[in-house]
Design an enzyme around this catalytic site. Structure first.
Site, PDB file in Angstrom:
ATOM      1  N   THR A 274       1.654   6.244   3.587  1.00 53.16           N
ATOM      2  CA  THR A 274       2.230   5.058   2.955  1.00 53.16           C
ATOM      3  C   THR A 274       1.544   4.810   1.621  1.00 53.16           C
ATOM      4  O   THR A 274       0.377   5.150   1.424  1.00 53.16           O
ATOM      5  CB  THR A 274       2.055   3.808   3.833  1.00 53.16           C
ATOM      6  OG1 THR A 274       0.655   3.471   3.899  1.00 53.16           O
ATOM      7  CG2 THR A 274       2.598   4.030   5.235  1.00 53.16           C
ATOM      8  N   GLU A 275       2.277   4.196   0.700  1.00 49.97           N
ATOM      9  CA  GLU A 275       1.726   3.799  -0.592  1.00 49.97           C
ATOM     10  C   GLU A 275       2.236   2.399  -0.935  1.00 49.97           C
ATOM     11  O   GLU A 275       3.393   2.220  -1.306  1.00 49.97           O
ATOM     12  CB  GLU A 275       2.106   4.794  -1.692  1.00 49.97           C
ATOM     13  CG  GLU A 275       1.512   6.183  -1.516  1.00 49.97           C
ATOM     14  CD  GLU A 275       0.018   6.260  -1.827  1.00 49.97           C
ATOM     15  OE1 GLU A 275      -0.549   5.255  -2.321  1.00 49.97           O
ATOM     16  OE2 GLU A 275      -0.575   7.331  -1.590  1.00 49.97           O
ATOM     17  N   VAL A 276       1.372   1.426  -0.768  1.00 48.89           N
ATOM     18  CA  VAL A 276       1.670   0.030  -1.108  1.00 48.89           C
ATOM     19  C   VAL A 276       1.234  -0.216  -2.553  1.00 48.89           C
ATOM     20  O   VAL A 276       0.263   0.382  -3.021  1.00 48.89           O
ATOM     21  CB  VAL A 276       0.926  -0.916  -0.136  1.00 48.89           C
ATOM     22  CG1 VAL A 276       0.904  -2.336  -0.642  1.00 48.89           C
ATOM     23  CG2 VAL A 276       1.547  -0.842   1.256  1.00 48.89           C
TER      24      VAL A 276
END
Length: 308
Positions: A274-276
């Site tokens: 994931t990449e927030v």
């Protein structure tokens, strides 16, 4: 803001760092928050509901950091295993707190369905100093390979080794931040003695699939869940996100194992990074944590539903 390699305050342009440059870099790092207060105390609060597994200790004199994982109390050999990792890059805050929040609020939902192993903060030295690297100026998320030079990576691989062949899904929780361009990528270029080429930070959440074993429907299920919490990063004018072609809405792909990335440490059929984007004016810290939790839940739900 961008910083060129020629103006980075450490090193000589075109020349990789040696011990003197690494020492100069180390001297600039300062503790800005507490691993014990933020992570270890939160893990201790979960001991009544989970097994807490010590899996190593980082020794970076004068500091030492115990490494802890949170494991399902009803762990059974017959169940599929789920691995959730956060804080591989210590500065990526929602990865750490999203993992802890998932364990606290949602892990019980999977009791009797899956064995959960949650590792909330792989890189505590980097967490305290809000940095991407470890004390040796190494990126743990390029170091998940045999004879790893990064203590953090080697310790996690040892933890996972006994059940790595039974992992059904692995979610590795990360962030892409404005400091990637203002500090970390310029520092990387300086460290390696190469020219810094400015990039573009996407505004929104995205995922990294495994280019060797892509699972587009799995990634899309996660994107759909996270879109209810925060916005998804669009492709740039070149149809890319951080220099990689978009392979689905909010999804790019890397060769996870070949690059030594954390998400490649098992042969799980379902894996994602994931990449927030915490620097967006459209996202709060609470939303960032919630996006990580939504991603983990959606990943597990999809994998359990589609497991053969």
């Amino acid at each position: 803001m961008t910083t060129s390699q020629s103006t980075y305050p450490i090193g000589t342009p075109g020349r990789p760092w040696g011990e003197a440059e690494v020492a100069a870099w180390q001297s600039r790092q300062r503790v800005q928050r507490s691993y014990r207060a933020d992570v270890l105390d939160a893990v201790d609060a979960l001991r009544s509901r989970f097994d807490v597994i010590p899996y190593g200790q980082l020794d970076y004199p004068p500091d030492s950091y115990p490494l802890l994982a949170i494991r399902s109390r009803d762990w059974r050999e017959a169940l599929p295993c789920v691995l959730v990792t956060g804080g591989v890059h210590g500065y990526e805050t929602s990865g750490v707190h999203g993992a802890l929040q998932f364990a606290d609020r949602h892990a019980a939902d999977y009791a009797g369905k899956a064995n959960l192993m949650v590792v909330p903060c792989v890189s505590p030295w980097g967490y305290e100093r809000i940095h991407r690297w470890n004390m040796r100026a190494l990126d743990p998320n390029r170091s998940f390979r045999d004879n790893s030079p990064a203590q953090e990576s080697a310790a996690l691989m040892r933890l996972v080794a006994p059940f790595r062949d039974r992992v059904l899904v692995h979610v590795d929780l990360h962030e892409t931040t404005d400091t990637d361009e203002s500090e970390f990528r310029p520092a990387l270029a300086a460290r390696d003695g190469v020219a810094y080429v400015p990039g573009e930070i996407p505004d929104g959440f995205y995922l990294v699939d495994d280019s060797e074993h892509p699972q587009p429907a799995f990634q899309q299920a996660i994107i759909d869940a996270v879109a209810k919490v925060t916005h998804i990063a669009p492709a740039d004018a070149r149809g890319e996100i951080i220099g990689s072609p978009v392979v689905g809405p909010g999804v790019i792909a890397y060769a996870l194992k070949a690059l030594g990335l954390c998400a490649g440490i098992t042969d799980a059929p379902y894996k994602t990074t994931t990449e927030v984007y915490p620097d967006s004016p459209r996202a709060t810290p609470e939303q960032c944590n919630a996006a990580q939790v939504a991603a983990v839940c959606a990943a597990i739900d999809y994998a359990l539903q589609h497991a053969r």
